[in-house]
Scaffold this motif. Structure first.
Motif, PDB file in Angstrom:
ATOM      1  N   ALA A  27       0.827  -1.206   0.000  1.00 38.87           N
ATOM      2  CA  ALA A  27       0.000   0.000   0.000  1.00 38.87           C
ATOM      3  C   ALA A  27       0.863   1.258   0.000  1.00 38.87           C
ATOM      4  CB  ALA A  27      -0.926  -0.002   1.214  1.00 38.87           C
ATOM      5  N   GLY A  28       1.947   1.242   0.779  1.00 41.26           N
ATOM      6  CA  GLY A  28       2.836   2.400   0.817  1.00 41.26           C
ATOM      7  C   GLY A  28       3.499   2.672  -0.514  1.00 41.26           C
ATOM      8  N   LEU A  37       0.193  12.899  -1.613  1.00 42.25           N
ATOM      9  CA  LEU A  37      -0.259  12.123  -0.458  1.00 42.25           C
ATOM     10  C   LEU A  37       0.911  11.773   0.470  1.00 42.25           C
ATOM     11  CD1 LEU A  37      -2.999   9.763  -1.924  1.00 42.25           C
ATOM     12  CD2 LEU A  37      -3.234  12.017  -0.891  1.00 42.25           C
ATOM     13  N   GLY A  38       1.904  11.055  -0.030  1.00 43.92           N
ATOM     14  CA  GLY A  38       3.079  10.741   0.771  1.00 43.92           C
ATOM     15  C   GLY A  38       2.754   9.959   2.021  1.00 43.92           C
ATOM     16  N   GLY A  39       3.602  10.139   3.066  1.00 43.54           N
ATOM     17  CA  GLY A  39       3.419   9.405   4.300  1.00 43.54           C
ATOM     18  C   GLY A  39       2.125   9.751   5.004  1.00 43.54           C
ATOM     19  N   THR A  40       1.700  11.010   4.904  1.00 49.28           N
ATOM     20  CA  THR A  40       0.437  11.417   5.527  1.00 49.28           C
ATOM     21  C   THR A  40      -0.733  10.654   4.929  1.00 49.28           C
ATOM     22  OG1 THR A  40       1.317  13.635   5.908  1.00 49.28           O
ATOM     23  CG2 THR A  40      -1.075  13.373   6.006  1.00 49.28           C
ATOM     24  N   GLY A  41      -0.781  10.600   3.610  1.00 50.16           N
ATOM     25  CA  GLY A  41      -1.866   9.884   2.947  1.00 50.16           C
ATOM     26  C   GLY A  41      -1.825   8.393   3.237  1.00 50.16           C
ATOM     27  N   ALA A  42      -0.611   7.836   3.277  1.00 46.55           N
ATOM     28  CA  ALA A  42      -0.484   6.396   3.525  1.00 46.55           C
ATOM     29  C   ALA A  42      -1.035   6.028   4.902  1.00 46.55           C
ATOM     30  CB  ALA A  42       0.978   5.970   3.405  1.00 46.55           C
ATOM     31  N   VAL A  68       8.240   2.838   3.364  1.00 42.60           N
ATOM     32  CA  VAL A  68       8.554   2.697   1.932  1.00 42.60           C
ATOM     33  C   VAL A  68       7.905   3.756   1.052  1.00 42.60           C
ATOM     34  CG1 VAL A  68       8.812   0.206   2.225  1.00 42.60           C
ATOM     35  CG2 VAL A  68       6.613   1.128   1.482  1.00 42.60           C
ATOM     36  N   VAL A  69       7.122   4.657   1.645  1.00 44.00           N
ATOM     37  CA  VAL A  69       6.377   5.584   0.806  1.00 44.00           C
ATOM     38  C   VAL A  69       7.300   6.495  -0.001  1.00 44.00           C
ATOM     39  CG1 VAL A  69       6.137   7.450   2.498  1.00 44.00           C
ATOM     40  CG2 VAL A  69       4.308   7.047   0.848  1.00 44.00           C
ATOM     41  N   SER A 364      11.811  -1.689   4.886  1.00 40.55           N
ATOM     42  CA  SER A 364      12.736  -0.980   3.991  1.00 40.55           C
ATOM     43  C   SER A 364      13.357  -1.929   2.976  1.00 40.55           C
ATOM     44  CB  SER A 364      13.837  -0.292   4.818  1.00 40.55           C
ATOM     45  OG  SER A 364      13.296   0.667   5.693  1.00 40.55           O
ATOM     46  N   VAL A 365      13.709  -3.133   3.437  1.00 44.01           N
ATOM     47  CA  VAL A 365      14.285  -4.132   2.525  1.00 44.01           C
ATOM     48  C   VAL A 365      13.218  -4.638   1.550  1.00 44.01           C
ATOM     49  CG1 VAL A 365      15.417  -6.368   2.391  1.00 44.01           C
ATOM     50  CG2 VAL A 365      16.019  -4.785   4.235  1.00 44.01           C
ATOM     51  N   LEU A 366      12.032  -4.958   2.061  1.00 44.40           N
ATOM     52  CA  LEU A 366      10.955  -5.448   1.198  1.00 44.40           C
ATOM     53  C   LEU A 366      10.553  -4.401   0.163  1.00 44.40           C
ATOM     54  CD1 LEU A 366       8.564  -7.265   3.714  1.00 44.40           C
ATOM     55  CD2 LEU A 366       9.973  -8.312   1.932  1.00 44.40           C
ATOM     56  N   GLY A 367      10.500  -3.142   0.584  1.00 43.60           N
ATOM     57  CA  GLY A 367      10.107  -2.081  -0.336  1.00 43.60           C
ATOM     58  C   GLY A 367      11.071  -1.953  -1.500  1.00 43.60           C
TER      59      GLY A 367
END
Length: 659
Positions: A27-28, A37-42, A68-69, A364-367
């Motif tokens: 989703a991020g 949107l960024g982190g706020t939207g996420a 990850v956003v 962070s790794v998965l993103g």
């Protein structure tokens, strides 16, 4: 502490936690591609899904998205020259230039690996901060915690790029709005004006999604065009890996700058990335290639923008002071679970603290891995015009705001705050201090009364850490005064007038709208001051103090706006003065569409309303093709109808089916 860290890592073997973490990461990555949107939207979009979850699952979901956003927003910046967020615009300088040379794969490799490293280093920074800050946090009493809340709002306003007076006004408005509902000291209703709906206060999700989400949609929905040049991904992936390893010092410096920028309230990822870019340029021997495809212009900023989010969590979790808007929302979510950031989280919920650290690192790794595997697909999402994304985002955001309280009134409040947020954005008022003030309103008042009750007089002001916080609070004002005196001696222009526009500032900042907004804020503080007169002595003390400060800052702001207008050259003749700005018309029409959707929801329920709203918006606003309209509408309706079967989500019902 080691046992808590290992216990938190072991808990991530729980399949439900891993699934929530993966869902948050996906989703991020998708939300990071949507401009504005960024982190706020996420966090705001996903937070409603956490209602009914246990705290660990909810944290895994939100941290996964937050980590990850800023990884995926690079894709559009490099391939399309259209950054998914303001912070990605820094990467675009060298990333897009490199891509146009046929080296897009190389640029994306540098960006993804740097984002991953920034996230991991940010998690390390958060881990080291826990044992270092723990003795300090445990020594804090209510006076220190009260000063920290004051400091959080003040620094968010002062350090926000742009006008300090506007930042302070926004922060005070947020504090005042946060006091709507039941007083935490006397349990009496305040600023409810006889409404039972306002008795419990305003929903954090509705406030955040309105001021940031709906306001952003209204600002960007007029953007229908596609990028002029679309760059193919190409190769160069291995070259990027080798080059990234050779620039590890820039990665490290960028991450450290990002953590520092995150710790300071109100700085944010945008300022952090520009600071990282600036240090890369300043320390480079050869500066000619910056802006033309220099890898150093990618690795530093990309490392910083991910570590900023981890840095935000340090003051949020350990001191209860949100470093930014997403962190403020995360803090609000923790409070709903009975988890109080600060001393109590260190003593009572250390396992949750380390769960956040591990989740951030793994995400962070998965993103980065998912970005490597799905770059082409992510790039296609970036090509969708914002006008087409608009109705789907409206449907998701309004549905999310409904989940916390289950009342349609929250949706109307959210719409009204969307108009307010758009006005703030368009007239240069930073919105981060507003939301941080809203979140800290109740803790500020509670800590003040605890301090006043447990201490005789104002002797608590002489406590060592209180004096330190007072010095930090007054330092920006003193520095600003010194600069103003020097400027006057040099017969220079007023520093305030020369300051660059804020991140939030839009096309209307120098127009009559800015003066109108200042007058509006002044009126709100005046009404708040008069209304507080009907409260008991304890319940009106803090609101009146806030309103008094607001009246002083608002009066200065009005005076300065009037002064700026008198300094301008003579205006154009009446027949040459342009009519209502196009962006105002677009925003007004967009909010009218949203209001119509809410009326339809009130009458016929959510699914029936979106079956009318979505196709009409796509046809008349986005001007989409019939096939796109039909598929888009059916898919959106199907997802919304099925969602309650999969998650604890409730759909608003209308009044017509009850007949």
């Amino acid at each position: 502490m080691g046992e808590a860290a290992l216990s938190a890592l072991a808990s991530l073997t729980d399949p439900s936690l891993l699934v929530m973490l993966l869902v948050g990461v996906v989703a991020g990555l998708v939300i990071g591609l949507i401009p504005g949107l960024g982190g706020t939207g996420a966090v705001a979009v996903l937070m409603p899904l956490t209602f009914g979850m246990d705290a660990p699952q909810a944290l895994a979901l939100l941290i996964g998205a937050l980590a990850v956003v800023h990884t995926s927003d690079t894709v559009a910046a490099v391939l399309l020259g259209a950054p998914g967020s303001a912070s990605a615009s820094v990467t675009m300088l060298d990333g897009y230039a490199m891509a146009k040379k046929g080296q897009a794969g190389r640029a994306l490799t540098l960006a993804f690996l740097s984002s991953m490293a920034g996230g991991l280093l940010g998690a390390v920074g958060l881990t080291l901060a826990i044992p270092l800050a723990r003795p300090l946090v445990l020594s804090f009493g209510s006076p220190e915690l009260f000063m920290l809340t004051v400091l959080g709002v003040a620094l968010a306003a002062v350090l926000s790029r742009g006008n300090v007076a506007k930042g302070l006004t926004a922060g005070l408005l947020g504090l005042l709005l946060g006091m709507v509902g039941t007083s935490p000291t006397t349990a009496e209703y305040r600023f409810t004006f006889g409404s039972l709906f306002l008795g419990d206060g305003l929903s954090l999700v509705a406030v955040a999604l309105g001021v940031f989400g709906l306001a952003e949609i209204a600002s960007r929905v007029g953007q229908r065009g596609k990028p002029e040049q679309i760059v193919k991904v190409g190769g160069g992936w291995l070259d990027g890996v080798r080059e990234w390893l050779s620039h590890w010092t820039h990665v490290l410096r960028g991450a450290l700058i990002g953590i520092w920028a995150g710790v300071l309230p109100g700085i944010g990822a945008t300022a952090g990335t520009w600071l990282a870019y600036g240090q890369a340029v300043a320390t480079a021997k050869d500066k000619k290639e910056f802006g033309k495809g220099d890898p150093r212009g990618i690795v530093g900023p990309e490392s910083a923008n991910n570590s900023v989010e981890a840095g935000d969590l340090i003051p949020t979790l350990l001191f209860g002071i949100p470093g930014g808007v997403p962190a403020a929302m995360l803090m609000g979510m923790l409070l709903t679970y009975g988890v109080q950031p600060g001393p109590s989280i260190v003593t009572d919920h250390l396992d949750l603290l380390y769960l956040i650290v591990w989740s951030f690192a793994i995400a962070s790794v998965l993103g980065a891995l998912l970005c490597f595997l799905s770059t082409r697909g992510l790039a296609r999402i970036s090509l969708v015009p914002f006008a087409v994304l608009g109705p789907g985002l409206v449907v998701v955001m309004l549905l999310g705001a409904f989940q916390e309280g289950g009342q349609l009134g929250d949706l109307w409040v959210m719409l009204a705050l969307g108009v307010f947020g758009w006005l703030l954005k368009s007239t240069g008022f930073p919105r981060a201090p507003f939301l941080i003030g809203f979140v800290l309103a109740v803790p500020l008042e509670r800590y003040y009364f605890l301090t006043d009750t447990l201490n005789d007089g104002f002797g608590w002001l002489l406590r060592p850490w209180v004096l330190v916080f007072l010095a930090v609070l007054l330092a920006p004002a003193v520095l600003r005064l010194v600069r103003a005196v020097r400027a006057r001696r040099n017969l220079d222009h007023d520093d305030e007038d020369r300051q660059p526009p804020a991140e939030e500032e839009g096309e209307l900042a120098d127009s009559t709208w800015s003066l109108f907004t200042a007058f509006g804020a002044l009126a709100v503080f005046a009404i708040g001051f008069l209304t507080a007169g009907s409260f008991s002595a304890e319940a009106r003390l803090v609101p009146r103090l806030i309103c008094t400060l607001g009246l002083l800052v608002g009066a200065y702001l009005v005076w300065r706006e009037l002064r700026r207008r008198t300094r301008r050259p003579a205006r154009q003749p009446a027949e040459e003065v342009p009519k209502l700005a196009p962006d105002v018309k677009v925003a007004a029409r967009t909010f009218a569409w949203m209001a119509t959707f809410l009326l339809l929801v009130t009458l016929g329920g959510y699914v029936a309303a979106l079956l009318l709203f979505v196709p009409a918006f796509l046809l008349y606003v986005a001007r989409a093709r019939i096939r796109v309209v039909v598929v888009y509408t059916l898919v959106t309706a199907a997802l919304v109808a099925v969602l309650p079967l999969l998650l604890p989500v409730h759909l608003p019902t209308g009044i017509l089916p009850s007949f």
